[in-house]
Design an enzyme around this catalytic site. Structure first.
Site, short mmCIF file in Angstrom:
data_model
loop_
_atom_site.label_atom_id
_atom_site.label_comp_id
_atom_site.label_asym_id
_atom_site.label_seq_id
_atom_site.Cartn_x
_atom_site.Cartn_y
_atom_site.Cartn_z
N HIS A 192 3.29 7.12 5.22
CA HIS A 192 2.06 7.78 5.66
C HIS A 192 1.23 7.00 6.69
CE1 HIS A 192 -0.07 5.30 2.66
NE2 HIS A 192 -1.15 5.55 3.39
N GLU B 215 0.12 5.88 12.32
CA GLU B 215 -1.20 5.42 12.72
C GLU B 215 -1.22 3.92 13.01
OE1 GLU B 215 -4.34 6.44 10.05
OE2 GLU B 215 -5.85 6.15 11.60
N ASP B 216 -0.51 3.14 12.24
CA ASP B 216 -0.66 1.69 12.33
C ASP B 216 0.51 0.95 12.96
OD1 ASP B 216 -3.04 2.08 11.09
OD2 ASP B 216 -2.36 1.51 9.09
N ASP C 47 -24.12 13.57 -25.73
CA ASP C 47 -22.74 14.05 -25.56
C ASP C 47 -21.92 13.04 -24.78
OD1 ASP C 47 -24.22 14.44 -23.34
OD2 ASP C 47 -23.30 16.36 -22.80
N HIS D 113 0.82 -1.22 0.00
CA HIS D 113 0.00 0.00 0.00
C HIS D 113 0.85 1.27 0.00
CE1 HIS D 113 -3.05 2.93 0.93
NE2 HIS D 113 -2.54 3.13 2.14
MN MN Z 1 -3.00 4.52 3.78
#
Ligand code: MN
Length: 714
Positions: free
Chosen positions: A72, A76-77, A259, A48
């Protein structure tokens, strides 16, 4: 799966001599901290951040953005911290990761669609460094590309959020390809059947029209050249979601949408646009009622263009847009929409400049030879005048910068504001003067006993809160002034041996109206405010009864001090209670001083020392007798001027003496003078005059102290 070499190759394709060691270091670090984690797809988690970094490199972004892309999710993880990232990868990278983490942590729980605009603004405001938003968008794009692995309810939630929040943000940044991809992905998860059906149909139809786009482009170009107009003609298939949206909005079938390919003629000037329109209408028959002139009547979002539908070369309807280069830029960047105008009012020049600047950002990036210049330490405040915070339920509220929990409380409800006793921000107690920050979760604590104070007017920033506080104070003061006015009048009547209660019952109304008051209460309130004196009322009353020539005799004063509840300041006003009392700041009276009360205009009674120079200037009519009560536990501020020899340690020595006399020091100021002495001003708290004497004699005993005096006034 993207490999680190794909990213490095991509970087070198636009920055041939780039030093990618930081990116490589981030790769190693990210691999280490995410080790053992897997994606729902079964791939190692590292896939990821690699994919996100690759998307960023495809956008030709700078090394800090790509490095941040790799890192990134680490804060957080994993166990990684911002501090650690800053040490290893520098401030820029750490700040970007921090920003992305903060945005990811916000929970938009309720009413996303209704609040979409505010959420978008809040994300923008939180992305002070535009790279934060670019990394966040790349993150979202990859998550959308792999959304099929998520559970259904999560798929729906994330797709909805993408459609409402992130696709428009991409559009605002002028990243049109990303906006279209995000929309089509979100659409495919929200309405899978419709998506696949429509995609198949559109594909078939476009397949049948191979060569059609080129043919039309050529016809238009040739015709324009005949009239010496130089132009660009674009023909681009529309993306699935925009076709779907059009079918929904206009309630039509695909057959009625002509269109699928949008033709666009881009010229140099407005005059040329109208000229080109004439040529197109001469070439193909226009469909009546389908012409729209957004050049002379721009849309609210500043979109300008001419739209027309004509019967094309194969008898088919064709939509053609005609506009200038500048109009095309505004249309494709989609930034003017909400940023130049909001709620109909023009934004400040300063803000407009910043938006202009942002608008040009993506263009610059395309033009720059070396993208390392691009976005170098780009920091800005997109909405410097606004701050966005959340209620505990995840609802977003917008405030002016500098707003406080009091503004927040009044925004919830007037009663919440009136009884606001404290506030928690992100779970922690904060003072009421705390300045709200973007993304704060604010919770107001109320208490029945808490009521607004004048100080709140200094803290509140919104006009709504200020108006409500003022209204409350006004009502409160009116009530107190009525009590005070009634008491003052009763006393004046008694002084003249007149029955005040009789007066109220019989003549008060007439007197009030002859003094130009609407009601008796208004007259009494005016007395309490000090706008008229009680003796004016008595005089009017007696003259009404006994004729205009009646002269008021000074009657003997009958003072009858009843036992009354003293005010919290320890002041007793003869014959009155429940009156607003303020101790004058100029002469700081303390119990034991000879004092006098003065009825202010609208702020109750101010207590001065009799010796205060300011008292001499006061209107005699509005003075009231006051005395101290003895039984209270209040401390009084008092100002002391101390002159000492200019030597070291004097402040400490004097402060110690004051503390030793059991007085609290509130403030201390020092000025040295050319005459080798030091002047101190202390604001200390004392219980009464005796305590004050003790404090003063304590100071006098300090070696080096030349003079101690109580300040008469300031
Ligand atoms: Mn992410």
């Amino acid at each position: 799966m993207i490999r680190i070499n794909d990213i490095l190759d991509q970087i070198h394709s636009y920055m041939p001599d780039a030093d990618t060691s930081l990116v490589e270091k981030a790769y190693v670090y990210s691999a280490k901290v995410h080790d053992g984690q897997t994606r729902l797809s079964g791939e190692p988690y590292l896939s990821h951040p690699l994919a996100v970094a690759f998307i960023l490199s495809q956008q030709r972004l700078d090394l800090a953005s790509i490095t941040a892309g790799l890192l990134h999710d680490s804060v957080e993880d994993t166990l990684a911290t911002i501090e650690e990232l800053e040490k290893m990868f520098g401030k820029d990278v750490a700040r970007i990761v921090d920003g992305v983490t903060k945005i990811s942590q916000i929970e938009f729980q309720s009413k996303i669609q209704k609040q979409a605009e505010n959420i978008r603004k809040m994300i923008l405001a939180m992305s002070k460094d535009i790279r934060v938003l670019l990394v966040k968008l790349a993150d979202r794009l990859h998550n959308m590309r792999t959304l099929q692995y998520q559970k259904e309810y999560k798929r729906i939630k994330i797709a909805r959020e993408t459609l409402d929040i992130y696709a428009p943000l991409a559009s605002r940044l002028g990243i049109d390809w990303m906006k279209r991809e995000l929309e089509d992905l979100a659409f495919s998860f929200l309405y899978p059947e419709e998506y696949h059906e429509l995609r198949q149909e559109v594909k078939t139809r476009l397949g049948q029209r191979k060569g059609y786009v080129e043919e039309v482009q050529e016809i238009i170009s040739k015709k324009m050249a005949e009239y010496s107009l130089s132009c660009r003609v674009l023909g681009r298939p529309k993306h699935i979601y925009s076709i779907f949206r059009k079918m929904r909005r206009q309630n039509v079938t695909l057959d009625e949408i002509y269109d699928l390919i949008a033709f666009r003629i881009i010229l140099k000037s407005v005059t040329e646009c109208y000229e080109a329109l004439g040529i197109v209408h001469a070439l193909w028959k226009p469909v009546p009622g389908r012409f729209k002139d957004y050049i002379s009547l721009p849309k609210a979002n500043m979109y300008q263009s001419l739209h027309t539908t004509v019967i094309g070369p194969y008898g088919e309807r064709m939509e053609i847009q005609i506009r200038t280069e500048e109009m095309d830029k505004i249309a494709s960047e989609g930034i003017a929409a909400h940023w130049l105008y909001k709620e109909g009012k023009i934004i400040s020049k300063n803000q407009a400049r910043q938006f202009d600047w942002l608008k040009r950002l993506m263009e610059w990036q395309k033009e720059l030879e070396d993208p390392r210049e691009f976005l170098e330490s780009v920091r800005m405040d997109l909405f410097p005048d606004e701050v966005y915070v959340l209620t505990p339920n995840g609802e977003i509220k917008e405030f002016p910068t500098g707003a406080t929990p009091i503004d927040f409380a009044y925004a919830i409800h007037t009663e919440v504001g009136h009884h606001c006793a404290g506030a928690k921000v992100n779970g922690k107690m904060v003072p009421l003067k705390y300045r709200l920050q973007n993304g704060d979760v604010v919770q107001i604590i109320t208490s029945k006993h808490h009521v607004p104070s004048r100080d709140w007017l200094k803290i509140a920033k919104t006009s709504k809160a200020r108006a409500r506080i003022r209204q409350w104070i006004k009502t409160e003061e009116r009530e107190k002034s009525l009590v005070l006015g009634k008491d003052l009048c009763a006393r004046e009547f008694k002084k003249h041996r007149l029955n005040f209660n009789e007066f109220i019952k019989s003549d008060a109304e007439e007197i009030a109206s002859s003094l130009s008051f609407k009601t008796v209460d208004d007259m009494l309130i005016a007395t309490g405010y000090g706008k008229i004196s009680p003796s004016q009322i008595v005089r009017k009353y007696l003259r009404t009864k006994h004729g205009e020539d009646f002269e008021l005799k000074e009657a003997e004063v009958q003072t009858q001090t009843r036992a009354k509840k003293p005010s919290k300041e320890g002041i007793l006003i003869h014959g009155h209670d429940d009156i607003m009392i303020h101790l004058a700041k100029c002469c700081t009276p303390v119990p034991g001083d000879e004092v006098v009360g003065y009825i202010t205009r609208g702020r109750g009674v101010t207590i001065h020392r009799e010796t205060c120079p300011n008292v001499a200037a006061l209107e005699p009519d509005r003075k009231v007798e006051v005395t101290w009560t003895t039984d209270n536990n209040v401390n009084y501020p008092v100002k002391l001027n101390v002159i000492t020899a200019d030597q070291k340690g004097m402040l400490a020595a004097v402060s110690n003496a004051i503390s030793a006399a059991e007085a609290n020091i509130l403030e201390a100021k020092v000025t040295t003078t050319p005459d080798q002495s030091a002047h101190f001003t202390f604001l200390a708290e004392v219980r009464d005059g005796d305590h004050l004497k003790k404090v003063v004699s304590g100071i006098k005993k300090v070696g080096g102290v030349m003079r101690v005096a109580r300040q008469a006034s300031n």
